[in-house]
Design a protein around this motif. Structure first.
Motif, short mmCIF file in Angstrom:
data_model
loop_
_atom_site.label_atom_id
_atom_site.label_comp_id
_atom_site.label_asym_id
_atom_site.label_seq_id
_atom_site.Cartn_x
_atom_site.Cartn_y
_atom_site.Cartn_z
N GLU A 1 0.81 -1.21 0.00
CA GLU A 1 0.00 0.00 0.00
C GLU A 1 0.85 1.27 0.00
O GLU A 1 0.37 2.35 0.33
CB GLU A 1 -0.95 -0.02 1.19
CG GLU A 1 -1.96 -1.15 1.10
CD GLU A 1 -2.97 -1.15 2.22
OE1 GLU A 1 -2.81 -0.38 3.19
OE2 GLU A 1 -3.92 -1.93 2.12
N LEU A 2 2.09 1.14 -0.40
CA LEU A 2 2.99 2.28 -0.44
C LEU A 2 2.46 3.38 -1.36
O LEU A 2 2.64 4.57 -1.09
CB LEU A 2 4.39 1.84 -0.88
CG LEU A 2 5.49 2.89 -0.83
CD1 LEU A 2 5.67 3.40 0.60
CD2 LEU A 2 6.78 2.31 -1.35
N ASP A 3 1.76 2.98 -2.42
CA ASP A 3 1.21 3.98 -3.35
C ASP A 3 0.21 4.90 -2.66
O ASP A 3 0.12 6.09 -2.99
CB ASP A 3 0.58 3.31 -4.56
CG ASP A 3 -0.53 2.34 -4.21
OD1 ASP A 3 -0.52 1.77 -3.09
OD2 ASP A 3 -1.42 2.13 -5.06
N ILE A 4 -0.53 4.39 -1.68
CA ILE A 4 -1.49 5.23 -0.95
C ILE A 4 -0.75 6.32 -0.20
O ILE A 4 -1.15 7.49 -0.22
CB ILE A 4 -2.34 4.37 0.01
CG1 ILE A 4 -3.18 3.38 -0.79
CG2 ILE A 4 -3.21 5.24 0.91
CD1 ILE A 4 -3.86 2.32 0.06
N LEU B 1 2.26 7.49 -0.95
CA LEU B 1 2.86 8.40 -1.93
C LEU B 1 1.81 9.34 -2.52
O LEU B 1 2.06 10.53 -2.71
CB LEU B 1 3.55 7.59 -3.03
CG LEU B 1 4.74 6.74 -2.57
CD1 LEU B 1 5.23 5.87 -3.69
CD2 LEU B 1 5.84 7.61 -2.01
N ASP B 2 0.60 8.82 -2.81
CA ASP B 2 -0.49 9.67 -3.31
C ASP B 2 -0.84 10.76 -2.30
O ASP B 2 -1.02 11.92 -2.64
CB ASP B 2 -1.75 8.83 -3.60
CG ASP B 2 -1.61 7.93 -4.81
OD1 ASP B 2 -0.65 8.11 -5.59
OD2 ASP B 2 -2.44 7.03 -4.96
N TRP B 3 -0.93 10.36 -1.02
CA TRP B 3 -1.24 11.32 0.02
C TRP B 3 -0.17 12.40 0.12
O TRP B 3 -0.47 13.58 0.26
CB TRP B 3 -1.40 10.58 1.35
CG TRP B 3 -1.62 11.51 2.51
CD1 TRP B 3 -2.77 12.11 2.88
CD2 TRP B 3 -0.60 11.95 3.44
NE1 TRP B 3 -2.56 12.90 3.98
CE2 TRP B 3 -1.25 12.82 4.34
CE3 TRP B 3 0.75 11.70 3.58
CZ2 TRP B 3 -0.56 13.42 5.38
CZ3 TRP B 3 1.43 12.31 4.63
CH2 TRP B 3 0.77 13.16 5.51
N GLU C 1 1.84 13.43 -2.25
CA GLU C 1 1.80 14.32 -3.43
C GLU C 1 0.63 15.28 -3.39
O GLU C 1 0.70 16.38 -3.92
CB GLU C 1 1.74 13.48 -4.70
CG GLU C 1 3.07 12.79 -4.99
CD GLU C 1 3.03 11.92 -6.23
OE1 GLU C 1 4.09 11.71 -6.80
OE2 GLU C 1 1.92 11.46 -6.63
N LYS C 2 -0.46 14.90 -2.73
CA LYS C 2 -1.63 15.75 -2.63
C LYS C 2 -1.48 16.82 -1.55
O LYS C 2 -2.22 17.80 -1.54
CB LYS C 2 -2.89 14.93 -2.34
CG LYS C 2 -3.33 14.12 -3.55
CD LYS C 2 -4.54 13.29 -3.21
CE LYS C 2 -4.91 12.41 -4.39
NZ LYS C 2 -6.02 11.51 -4.09
#
Length: 150
Positions: free
Chosen positions: A139-142, A144-146, A148-149
Motif C-alpha cells: 500500500e505504499l502507493d497510498i 505516496l499519493d497522500w 503528493e496531494k
C-alpha cells in the motif's frame, strides 16, 4: 520434581491471567487479534486532562485520526496491524513528548502511556510481522499519493 510442579502452576496461572479480562477490562477484536483493555481507566485518565491538553494544541483545526472516519474505513483483516502501528506511535512518539509543568497531568499521561504500552505488547504477540510488512509495502502507493496531494 516439586520445582517443576511449581513452575507449571505459575506458568498456567500466568497464561490464564493473560486470557481472562480483569475487572473493568473489555475484550476487543481487531481482526485476528483479541486483547483485553480497561478503556474505562484510560478514558478516566484522559477526561481528567483533556481540557488542559487540548488547550495546548497549536493545530486545533487539524485532526489526525478523524479525517472522514478514516479509522472506521479500515478493513477487519487490517485492524490488528493498524492498531499495533497506532499504539506504537503513541508509545514511541506521543507520550515521550507530552510533558507539562503540572505533575498531576504528567502522572495521568504516564498512567495512560502504561496502559498503551500493555496493549502494544499484547498486540505484538498476535501480529504476523511478515503479513504486516507485505501489507505496508503493498500500500505504499497510498502513502505516496497522500504525500503528493499535500
Amino acid at each position: 520434581m516439586k520445582g517443576s510442579h511449581l513452575f507449571l502452576c505459575l506458568f498456567s496461572t500466568s497464561c490464564w491471567l493473560n486470557l481472562v479480562p480483569t475487572a473493568g477490562n473489555k475484550i476487543f477484536h481487531f481482526g485476528p487479534c483479541r486483547i483485553s483493555v480497561s478503556v474505562t481507566e484510560i478514558r478516566s485518565g484522559f477526561s481528567a486532562i483533556k481540557a488542559n491538553i487540548q488547550a495546548r494544541d497549536p493545530l486545533r483545526t487539524l485532526s489526525i485520526l478523524s479525517y472522514p472516519h478514516s479509522l472506521h474505513k479500515v478493513k477487519s483483516s487490517d485492524r490488528c496491524c493498524i492498531t499495533h502501528h497506532l499504539f506504537n506511535f503513541y508509545v514511541d512518539k506521543v507520550f515521550k513528548h507530552c510533558k507539562t509543568e503540572d505533575s498531576y497531568i504528567n502522572r495521568k499521561i504516564s498512567s495512560i502511556a502504561n496502559s498503551f504500552l500493555s496493549v502494544k505488547r499484547k498486540l505484538g504477540q498476535c501480529l504476523n510481522v511478515t503479513s504486516a510488512a507485505i501489507k505496508s509495502l503493498g500500500e505504499l502507493d497510498i502513502l505516496l499519493d497522500w504525500m503528493e496531494k499535500s
